[in-house]
Design an enzyme around this catalytic site. Structure first.
Site, short mmCIF file in Angstrom:
data_model
loop_
_atom_site.label_atom_id
_atom_site.label_comp_id
_atom_site.label_asym_id
_atom_site.label_seq_id
_atom_site.Cartn_x
_atom_site.Cartn_y
_atom_site.Cartn_z
N VAL A 16 42.20 33.21 34.46
CA VAL A 16 42.64 31.89 34.95
C VAL A 16 43.30 32.02 36.33
O VAL A 16 42.96 31.29 37.27
CB VAL A 16 43.61 31.23 33.94
CG1 VAL A 16 44.09 29.88 34.47
CG2 VAL A 16 42.94 31.06 32.58
N LYS A 206 47.77 24.79 19.36
CA LYS A 206 47.39 23.56 20.07
C LYS A 206 47.72 22.32 19.23
O LYS A 206 48.16 21.30 19.77
CB LYS A 206 45.91 23.61 20.41
CG LYS A 206 45.59 24.71 21.44
CD LYS A 206 44.12 25.02 21.49
CE LYS A 206 43.82 26.08 22.53
NZ LYS A 206 42.43 26.57 22.45
N1 LIG Z 1 41.03 32.39 29.64
C1 LIG Z 1 40.91 31.13 29.26
O1 LIG Z 1 39.81 30.60 29.13
C2 LIG Z 1 42.14 30.32 28.98
C3 LIG Z 1 42.00 28.97 28.60
C4 LIG Z 1 43.15 28.20 28.37
C5 LIG Z 1 44.40 28.79 28.50
N2 LIG Z 1 44.48 30.10 28.81
C6 LIG Z 1 45.82 30.69 28.93
O2 LIG Z 1 46.02 31.17 30.24
C7 LIG Z 1 46.88 32.29 30.22
C8 LIG Z 1 46.20 33.45 30.96
O3 LIG Z 1 44.99 33.75 30.33
P1 LIG Z 1 43.90 34.70 31.03
O4 LIG Z 1 42.67 34.57 30.21
O5 LIG Z 1 43.81 34.41 32.48
O6 LIG Z 1 44.55 36.13 30.77
P2 LIG Z 1 44.15 37.52 31.47
O7 LIG Z 1 42.79 37.45 32.05
O8 LIG Z 1 44.45 38.58 30.49
O9 LIG Z 1 45.18 37.64 32.69
C9 LIG Z 1 46.54 37.92 32.50
C10 LIG Z 1 47.14 38.25 33.84
O10 LIG Z 1 48.52 38.48 33.66
C11 LIG Z 1 48.89 39.71 34.29
N3 LIG Z 1 50.00 40.30 33.56
C12 LIG Z 1 50.05 40.73 32.29
N4 LIG Z 1 51.28 41.17 31.98
C13 LIG Z 1 52.02 41.01 33.09
C14 LIG Z 1 53.37 41.28 33.41
N5 LIG Z 1 54.20 41.81 32.50
N6 LIG Z 1 53.81 40.99 34.66
C15 LIG Z 1 52.98 40.45 35.58
N7 LIG Z 1 51.67 40.17 35.33
C16 LIG Z 1 51.22 40.45 34.10
C17 LIG Z 1 47.64 40.57 34.24
O11 LIG Z 1 47.71 41.56 35.26
P3 LIG Z 1 46.47 42.54 35.55
O12 LIG Z 1 45.44 41.69 36.23
O13 LIG Z 1 47.04 43.54 36.43
O14 LIG Z 1 46.04 43.04 34.21
C18 LIG Z 1 46.56 39.52 34.50
O15 LIG Z 1 46.40 39.30 35.87
C19 LIG Z 1 47.17 32.57 28.73
O16 LIG Z 1 48.37 31.93 28.39
C20 LIG Z 1 46.02 31.89 28.03
O17 LIG Z 1 46.34 31.49 26.71
C21 LIG Z 1 43.40 30.88 29.07
#
Ligand SMILES: NC(=O)c1ccc[n+]([C@@H]2O[C@H](COP(=O)([O-])OP(=O)(O)OC[C@H]3O[C@@H](n4cnc5c(N)ncnc54)[C@H](OP(=O)(O)O)[C@@H]3O)[C@@H](O)[C@H]2O)c1
Length: 429
Positions: A16, A206
């Site tokens: 995201v 949700k």
């Molecule tokens: N993906 C979807 O379709 C979707 C849909 C609706 C809502 N969401 C929500 O959006 C949020 C993010 O989802 P995502 O899919 O984008 O997750 P993701 O791809 O796993 O990305 C997580 C990001 O957070 C970083 N991170 C993890 N731990 C950290 C820390 N301690 N300090 C700083 N940065 C940290 C990671 O760094 P690195 O890049 O270095 O690993 C990565 O860039 C979640 O709450 C999820 O529920 C996601």
């Protein structure tokens, strides 16, 4: 237009976050015009700083998210890390250091929404989280703002794309659960560990958020009754088809008929093919809202994915930036109604029950008596069988979950009932 930019700290730059950064860059002129001031990406916190991140200035990347939110010159913190910690502490720290917050974090909002709203209030800042429920689909804002003058009675939604993909595949191909899950995994619709999706945890978070906003009542994750969809079989789909239904994993938030309480639940259910939610295919999400004045509304679209979710995040970012420029705040938590959340036993719905029974005279009457003794009225019964074994499919009129539970317990004790093959609620009628 103000020339001094509003500064945005991006916490997380994964699926995201990377799309949020991309759209902020590619649409910067439009965003500035819509907000009334430019927005500047002031820092990007990640876990792995050495990873190549297209379009992100490496000078902005840090692993010290705490220092970033404490800078004091940040206007908006966008939290797209996910999970409970460190996201929770980072968000409260952001409020304390003068920033408003946009988050996509359903798990955190469902668990700690009340405390986070309180922290936002204490610091007179905004907390927005449109992306936390059903990705791109505008849902939080319509419920919070557009329907603020109406009375919402029911929210019925397909809010998890993975499970909808699996159930849709089972429906259309006749596949069993495992086969459909394998396909979803191969196509990238299911994670390596699909527990959060298939056991209904994601949808329950949700449901808690939606119920809270719809009914102006605090609904915690623990208040949501949750059943997964791993036990749904090809035979259940065959039964559903015979009834003119399909099966969906639904998040259902309801106000009781007397208006004095609410319920929130997630479980697989049969819904008639004529219901708008029955036509929601693949990994799409949709939420059906019923209210006093507006009647029936349906919100439909992609419930996940980097760009669709970033669309919702950016919408919040624009709103929060506008509030900041105008010196005001958007709507905060509205929990004034404080309605009690009733247990699952109080939920009233219809049921489809499949029984394996002995194929001999009097069994049907015995079974019907058990239903009657528990106050569960039968709508239809279908019996088929041979060689001494039979299957009995009973569809009930509306009854409480507690009454149905008592009925099933008593049925299991009958010598003539060999087993209860499946129990499925029938919704959306
Ligand atoms: N993906 C979807 O379709 C979707 C849909 C609706 C809502 N969401 C929500 O959006 C949020 C993010 O989802 P995502 O899919 O984008 O997750 P993701 O791809 O796993 O990305 C997580 C990001 O957070 C970083 N991170 C993890 N731990 C950290 C820390 N301690 N300090 C700083 N940065 C940290 C990671 O760094 P690195 O890049 O270095 O690993 C990565 O860039 C979640 O709450 C999820 O529920 C996601």
């Amino acid at each position: 237009m103000r020339t001094r930019p509003l500064k945005v700290a991006l916490l997380g730059c994964g699926v995201v976050g990377s799309e949020v950064a991309r759209i902020m860059t590619t649409h910067s002129a439009d965003l500035a015009a819509r907000i009334g001031a430019p927005v500047e990406l002031a820092g990007v916190a990640v876990r792995r700083p050495d990873r190549v991140r297209a379009g992100i200035d490496p000078a902005l990347v840090t692993t010290d998210a705490t220092a970033l939110v404490k800078r004091g010159d940040i206007d908006v913190v966008v939290e797209v890390i996910g999970g409970i910690e460190p996201a929770r502490t980072l968000i409260t720290t952001a409020f304390e250091h003068g920033a408003s917050v946009v988050s996509a974090n359903k798990a955190l909002i469902a668990q700690d929404g009340a405390a986070l709203h309180a922290a936002a209030d204490a610091n007179e800042k905004d907390l927005y989280y449109e992306a936390a429920v059903a990705g791109a689909i505008p849902l939080i804002r319509p419920l919070r703002e557009s329907l603020a003058g109406d009375k919402v009675n029911r929210v019925l939604g397909i809010v998890n794309g993975t499970t909808n993909f699996i159930l849709d595949a089972m429906d259309t191909t006749g596949a069993g659960y495992q086969e459909a899950l394998d396909e979803a995994t191969a196509l990238g619709y299911a994670e390596a560990d699909p527990t959060a999706d298939v056991e209904g945890f994601d949808a329950a978070a949700k449901a808690a958020i939606l119920a809270g906003i719809a009914f102006h009542t605090r609904v915690r994750l623990d208040d949501v009754h949750r059943e997964g969809m791993t036990e749904v079989t090809a035979a259940d789909f065959a039964s559903a088809k015979e009834m003119g239904c399909t099966i969906k994993l639904l998040a259902i938030c309801e106000r009781a008929a007397d208006g004095g309480s609410v319920t929130a639940r997630v479980h697989p259910a049969m819904i008639p093919l004529s219901h708008p939610l029955a036509g929601v295919r693949g990994a799409y999400n949709a939420v059906f809202v019923e209210s006093d004045a507006a009647g029936q509304l349906m919100f439909y679209g992609p419930g996940a994915g980097g760009a669709p979710t970033a669309s919702a995040v950016l919408g919040d970012l624009v709103a929060v930036c506008r509030n900041r420029l105008g010196g005001g705040r958007g709507p905060g938590e509205s929990a004034y109604a404080a309605l009690p959340v009733s247990p699952m036993g109080d939920v009233v719905t219809r049921y489809h029950i499949s029984l394996d029974v002995a194929d001999k005279p009097g069994v049907l009457a015995q079974v019907a008596t058990v239903f009657a003794e528990h106050g569960v009225s039968i709508d239809t019964v279908r019996q088929s069988g041979k060689d001494g074994e039979a299957s009995l499919v009973v569809v009930t009129h509306r009854a409480s979950d507690a009454a149905l539970g008592g009925t099933v317990e008593a049925l299991r004790k009958l010598d003539t009932v060999r087993g209860v093959a499946s129990i499925m609620r029938v919704e959306g009628e």
